[in-house]
Structure formats: C-alpha cells, structure tokens
Design a protein around this motif. Structure first.
Motif, mmCIF file in Angstrom:
data_model
loop_
_atom_site.group_PDB
_atom_site.id
_atom_site.type_symbol
_atom_site.label_atom_id
_atom_site.label_comp_id
_atom_site.label_asym_id
_atom_site.label_seq_id
_atom_site.Cartn_x
_atom_site.Cartn_y
_atom_site.Cartn_z
ATOM 1 N N ILE A 171 0.863 -1.194 -0.055
ATOM 2 C CA ILE A 171 0.030 0.009 -0.004
ATOM 3 C C ILE A 171 0.741 1.398 -0.082
ATOM 4 O O ILE A 171 0.539 2.134 -0.712
ATOM 5 C CB ILE A 171 -0.999 0.118 1.164
ATOM 6 C CG1 ILE A 171 -1.929 -1.258 1.024
ATOM 7 C CG2 ILE A 171 -1.791 1.404 1.441
ATOM 8 C CD1 ILE A 171 -2.898 -1.263 2.325
ATOM 9 N N ILE A 172 2.006 1.113 0.697
ATOM 10 C CA ILE A 172 2.969 2.219 0.951
ATOM 11 C C ILE A 172 3.507 2.672 -0.497
ATOM 12 O O ILE A 172 3.442 3.762 -0.989
ATOM 13 C CB ILE A 172 3.809 2.251 2.156
ATOM 14 C CG1 ILE A 172 3.199 2.308 3.177
ATOM 15 C CG2 ILE A 172 5.073 3.152 1.869
ATOM 16 C CD1 ILE A 172 4.097 1.733 4.577
ATOM 17 N N LEU A 173 4.008 1.720 -1.095
ATOM 18 C CA LEU A 173 4.763 1.555 -2.503
ATOM 19 C C LEU A 173 3.731 2.303 -3.583
ATOM 20 O O LEU A 173 4.150 2.933 -4.264
ATOM 21 C CB LEU A 173 5.257 0.342 -2.734
ATOM 22 C CG LEU A 173 6.559 0.069 -2.102
ATOM 23 C CD1 LEU A 173 6.945 -1.531 -2.592
ATOM 24 C CD2 LEU A 173 7.603 0.870 -2.322
ATOM 25 N N PHE A 174 2.381 1.786 -3.665
ATOM 26 C CA PHE A 174 1.569 2.090 -4.430
ATOM 27 C C PHE A 174 1.243 3.502 -4.122
ATOM 28 O O PHE A 174 0.822 4.183 -5.146
ATOM 29 C CB PHE A 174 0.333 1.360 -4.278
ATOM 30 C CG PHE A 174 -0.919 1.575 -5.428
ATOM 31 C CD1 PHE A 174 -1.019 0.703 -6.529
ATOM 32 C CD2 PHE A 174 -1.829 2.482 -5.510
ATOM 33 C CE1 PHE A 174 -1.618 0.891 -7.426
ATOM 34 C CE2 PHE A 174 -2.930 2.575 -6.286
ATOM 35 C CZ PHE A 174 -2.836 1.897 -7.505
ATOM 36 N N SER A 175 1.021 4.028 -2.966
ATOM 37 C CA SER A 175 0.733 5.434 -2.699
ATOM 38 C C SER A 175 1.811 6.117 -3.171
ATOM 39 O O SER A 175 1.463 7.481 -3.690
ATOM 40 C CB SER A 175 0.303 5.513 -1.235
ATOM 41 O OG SER A 175 -0.607 4.856 -0.803
ATOM 42 N N ARG A 191 7.575 4.888 -12.132
ATOM 43 C CA ARG A 191 7.340 3.650 -12.873
ATOM 44 C C ARG A 191 8.038 2.676 -11.793
ATOM 45 O O ARG A 191 7.807 1.559 -11.802
ATOM 46 C CB ARG A 191 7.772 4.030 -13.871
ATOM 47 C CG ARG A 191 7.638 2.557 -15.129
ATOM 48 C CD ARG A 191 8.258 2.752 -16.110
ATOM 49 N NE ARG A 191 7.834 3.969 -17.156
ATOM 50 C CZ ARG A 191 6.689 3.878 -17.808
ATOM 51 N NH1 ARG A 191 6.137 3.046 -18.085
ATOM 52 N NH2 ARG A 191 6.431 5.206 -18.307
ATOM 53 N N VAL A 192 9.252 3.171 -11.526
ATOM 54 C CA VAL A 192 9.918 2.216 -10.766
ATOM 55 C C VAL A 192 9.330 1.816 -9.402
ATOM 56 O O VAL A 192 9.204 0.555 -9.010
ATOM 57 C CB VAL A 192 11.391 2.542 -10.298
ATOM 58 C CG1 VAL A 192 12.302 1.752 -9.254
ATOM 59 C CG2 VAL A 192 12.259 3.102 -11.307
ATOM 60 N N PHE A 193 8.801 2.543 -8.443
ATOM 61 C CA PHE A 193 7.959 2.363 -7.346
ATOM 62 C C PHE A 193 6.738 1.338 -7.514
ATOM 63 O O PHE A 193 6.481 0.385 -6.929
ATOM 64 C CB PHE A 193 7.286 3.608 -6.486
ATOM 65 C CG PHE A 193 8.377 4.322 -5.618
ATOM 66 C CD1 PHE A 193 8.866 3.591 -4.367
ATOM 67 C CD2 PHE A 193 9.321 5.227 -6.337
ATOM 68 C CE1 PHE A 193 9.839 4.268 -3.595
ATOM 69 C CE2 PHE A 193 10.072 5.989 -5.441
ATOM 70 C CZ PHE A 193 10.393 5.294 -4.179
#
Length: 493
Positions: A171-175, A191-193
């Motif tokens: 969830i943190i990476l998507f946010s 894009r990397v995240f």
C-alpha cells in the motif's frame, strides 16, 4: 451445544453408565468436519459458480441446515434465501472469491503498467486506485476489530502477521508511485515504485497456497528461512566490512574521495564472494595515478602493498566461501528439518488462522467490499453515539465470532465436553488393546495347533519309516538265515 453436553453427562452419571455416549455431540460445531463443511468432496469450481448444493451447506460455526433444532434456539427449517446467506458468508467461499478478486487486481495492475502508464492517468488507473483504497480500509478494519482496548496494542498485534506487513509495504509503495506519477520530473521514479509494488503484490499471492496441506508448510519454510538469511547477512556484513576496510586502508591510503571509497569497499568485498576478484586492480599494468589532484578528478589511485591484498583476499575467500557458506546451508537445513518434522501441526495452525481471518471478513471481495465498509462505519458511529450495536450489525456479529477469554460457566462446560471425549478416547484405546491381546492369543493358539499337527505328522512319518526299515531288516535276516542253512547242508554232505 455445551449445555447439551452437560445435561447429557449428568444423565449418564445418574444412570450409572460408565461408557460415554457421544451421540449427543454428533452435530457439534466443535467437530472439524462439520465446522468446515462438505467442500472437499466437491469439484473445485462448483462453489464459485453454483448454489445447487445449497441444501447441504453448513452455516456459521458449523450449524447444519439439516438439523431441526438445538439448545441454542436455531431452527433447521431455513428459507432458501437464508441458506444462500449461509453459503456466501462461509469462510471457505469468502476466501475463494477473495482469491479471484486479488488475481484480477494483479492482472489489471500488470496490464496498466505495461500498456496504460502514460502522461495522463487512465480510467483503469483510477479503478485500481479505488480498488487499493478498499484494501487499505480492510486493513484498518482488521486493526479496529482486534479485541485489545488500546490502539497501540491493536497495531502491534496486527504487525505480528507476516502478510499484514507485506500488505502495508504494498500500500505504501502504491501510494508513493501514484503520488509521484502526477509530476513530470518524477514519472520515471513513479514507474520504478509501481514496478516494485507489483513484485510485492505477486509475492503476496503466495498466501493462496496456505490452504494446501503440501504447499502451506513450504510457505512457513520460506518465511523462517528468510529470517535465517537476515541473521546470516548480519554476520556476513561484519566479515565484509572488516575485510573491505582493511584492504582499502593498505592498498589505497589517504584517498581523497570518501563517498567513492565507501562504495568501493562494499562493491569489491561483496562481488569477490561470487568470483569477481578484481585482480587487475592489484596488477602492475593497471592505469592509475599518484597525483592527489588527478585522484580527486576521478582517476584510480595506484595500489600499494599488493602482497597484503592478495593474502587478505585468499583468507577472506576461505572464510566466506567455506565457513560462512556451510553455516548458511546448516541453518537452512536445520530450519527445513524442524518444520518438516511438524509440518502437519504447523499447517493446521496456519489453516486455523486463515479460518479466523476470513470468518470475520465481509463476504464481498474488493472493491465491492466498500458496501460493507460503509455499513461498518455507520455501525461504528452508532456504537460510539448510543453505546450499543445496531440491529443486524454485521461488524458486531463478526467481532464476537471467536473468544479469547471464557467465563467460568462456559469454561466448565468445555471442560465437561473434553472429559466426555477423553473418556471415549480411553475406552477406545482399551478396547483396541483388548482386541490386540485377543488377536495375539488367537495367533498363538493357531501356531501351537500347527506345531502339534506338525509333530503328529512327524511322529506318524517316523513310526511308519521305522516299521518299514524293521520289516526290511527282518526280510534280510530271513534271507541270510536261509542262505546260511543251505550252505551248512551242503557242507554236511
């Protein structure tokens, strides 16, 4: 159910019957096969697409729809709509629909990153953002549903689950990725995240295998081995820094590039473990300089005391490739063997945790779970305002499904039920031992009878054989006597 157990046991004691009759517990919700339902005998696709077997589906907590009534006041004459409700709220069905929803999300997320990640957000990206928002709200529901009175304890209890940590990271990476993609300079970083987030989501799909008796323990092995690997990395870092710093001090003293030196220490020591030895940097033909100004501009300094570098490299490779590598193999092998010896017990506990998780989860999968989340929010506001649950509140029913602490009466009833089942187990064990003793006695008698028969046969055979030999000897003696008399008569004449 427990009241029935107590009354049944008291009735047995009053009649003086020492053999416990467990027929009263035949429809008990504590029996595993009734609490799970008859799903194992059906095709895997049937619970997804059909309600044809709805009459045989068991409801909450193992309450059978075929049971007419019980002491808790449940009536077995349910309407078809009520049976459908029992079906779709069963943990087994909720889990399967959640699996379909999760795999669909991963497929759409992959498609979005491959084909729909443009300058302007697409409709699919908005759908996925909303979808992930419902997943995040469901994690909040899990934290809020913990019975601990303090929020900090609820959060700590939630963080004890490995998959909850994976959910939090995803969830943190998507946010972060969605936040960065709205700005042109950070779009590549977004894009990397998001690509890393996709990796986390795909790894999260391993949770599906926890229902398998064969693959479930393998997930536990992976998690335990990952912990062992972290411990090994901590040990390896000590050796890596000790070797890298000492070699850097001896080979390249007074280097004017501190940050470059730090990266060089880690890079050289790490890749030398895997065979990249950097021997050319310690050779005579290396392009280098002793000028401080040129070294500051980026040229490589000339190595000194290369003999020490070669000696330290040999000792470092000896320790890392032989000692530390075998230590890692031994740690992983010990973890594998420890889990393999108790894989069935660990898998059952894993399945129990999965059952508890999906027993308290709303029946609709994300993103349709938002309907129940809105209802739970309204019920939460109602409880905070009036101090009690509203009628038909699904959140209150789900949070009361499992109890961690039992009152005295319920604890006594469970102890009574366990006593009845314990007596039943002891009696069955004694009957088994008695039957085994009878079988051994019969087998011994059969063997003795066979031995007697063999002895009798041998006796008859030996007597007959002796009689035959005696008769032959007697015939031979008669022949000899006749021949001796004939010879004596001839001598007399």
């Amino acid at each position: 159910m427990h009241g029935v157990a107590v009354q049944h046991l008291k009735k047995q004691k009053s009649t003086g019957n020492d053999t416990p009759d467990t027929s009263a517990f035949a429809t008990s919700g504590l029996q595993s096969q009734n609490s799970v339902g008859d799903y194992n005998s059906r095709p895997a696709w049937q619970p997804f697409l059909t309600f044809g077997a709805i009459d045989k589906v068991r409801g909450y907590g193992g309450r059978s729809s075929s049971t007419k009534s019980n002491s808790n006041g449940w009536d077995g004459n349910y309407s078809r709509l009520r049976k459908v409700g029992f079906f779709i709220t069963a943990p087994f069905i909720i889990f399967r629909y959640d699996v379909i929803s999760y795999l669909t999300f991963c497929a759409l997320f992959t498609y979005m990153l491959l084909y729909e990640f443009r300058d302007e957000p697409s409709k699919l990206e908005y759908v996925l953002t909303f979808w992930l928002g419902t997943l995040a709200l469901d994690e909040v529901r899990q934290i809020q549903g913990d019975p601990s009175p303090k929020l900090r304890k609820r959060i700590f209890a939630w963080l004890t689950g490995y998959w909850n940590i994976v959910d939090m990271v995803s969830i943190i990476l998507f946010s972060i990725g969605i936040g960065l993609r709205h700005y042109q300079p950070t779009r590549d970083a977004a894009r990397v995240f998001l690509a890393l987030d996709l990796v986390v989501f795909l790894l999260r799909s391993l949770h599906i295998f926890s229902t398998s008796r064969h693959l479930g323990p393998k997930l536990i092995m992976i998690i335990r081995m990952f912990v062992d690997l972290i411990i090994f990395v901590c040990i390896l870092v000590v050796f890596l820094l000790a070797y890298g710093i000492s070699v850097e001090i001896i080979l390249y003293p007074n280097t004017p590039r501190p940050f470059t030196v730090l990266l060089s220490i880690i890079e050289r020591a790490y890749f030398q473990i895997f065979g990249e030895l950097f021997l050319d940097d310690m050779g005579k033909d290396v392009i280098c300089t002793t000028n401080i100004t040129e070294q500051t501009l980026g040229m490589m300094p000339c190595p000194e005391n290369t003999w020490f570098g070669m000696l330290a490299l040999a000792f470092y490779l000896f320790l890392s490739n032989i000692l530390l590598l075998n230590l890692l193999i031994a740690m992983l092998n010990f973890t594998f063997q420890a889990i393999q010896d108790n894989c069935d017990v660990l898998w059952k506990f894993q399945r129990l945790g999965l059952l508890q998780e999906y027993y308290s989860r709303p029946p609709l999968p994300p993103p349709f779970i938002i309907l129940f989340q809105i209802t739970d929010l309204m019920c939460y506001i109602w409880r905070k305002t009036f101090g009690k649950c509203c009628n038909g509140c699904s959140a209150c029913q789900r949070t009361k499904s499992f109890k961690r602490q039992l009152d005295e009466d319920l604890n006594e009833e469970i102890a009574t039920w366990e006593s009845v089942k314990g007596q039943d187990f002891v009696i069955k064990a004694r009957q088994k031992l008695r039957s085994e003793a009878i079988d051994v006695y019969k087998l011994t008698n059969d063997r003795f009878d066979k031995i007697n028969q063999d002895l009798a046969a041998m006796k008859n055979y030996n007597l007959k054989h002796v009689d035959d030999r005696l008769s032959k000897i007697e015939d031979q003696l008669k022949v000899l006597m006749a021949s001796s008399k004939g010879s004596q008569g001839q001598n007399g004449h």
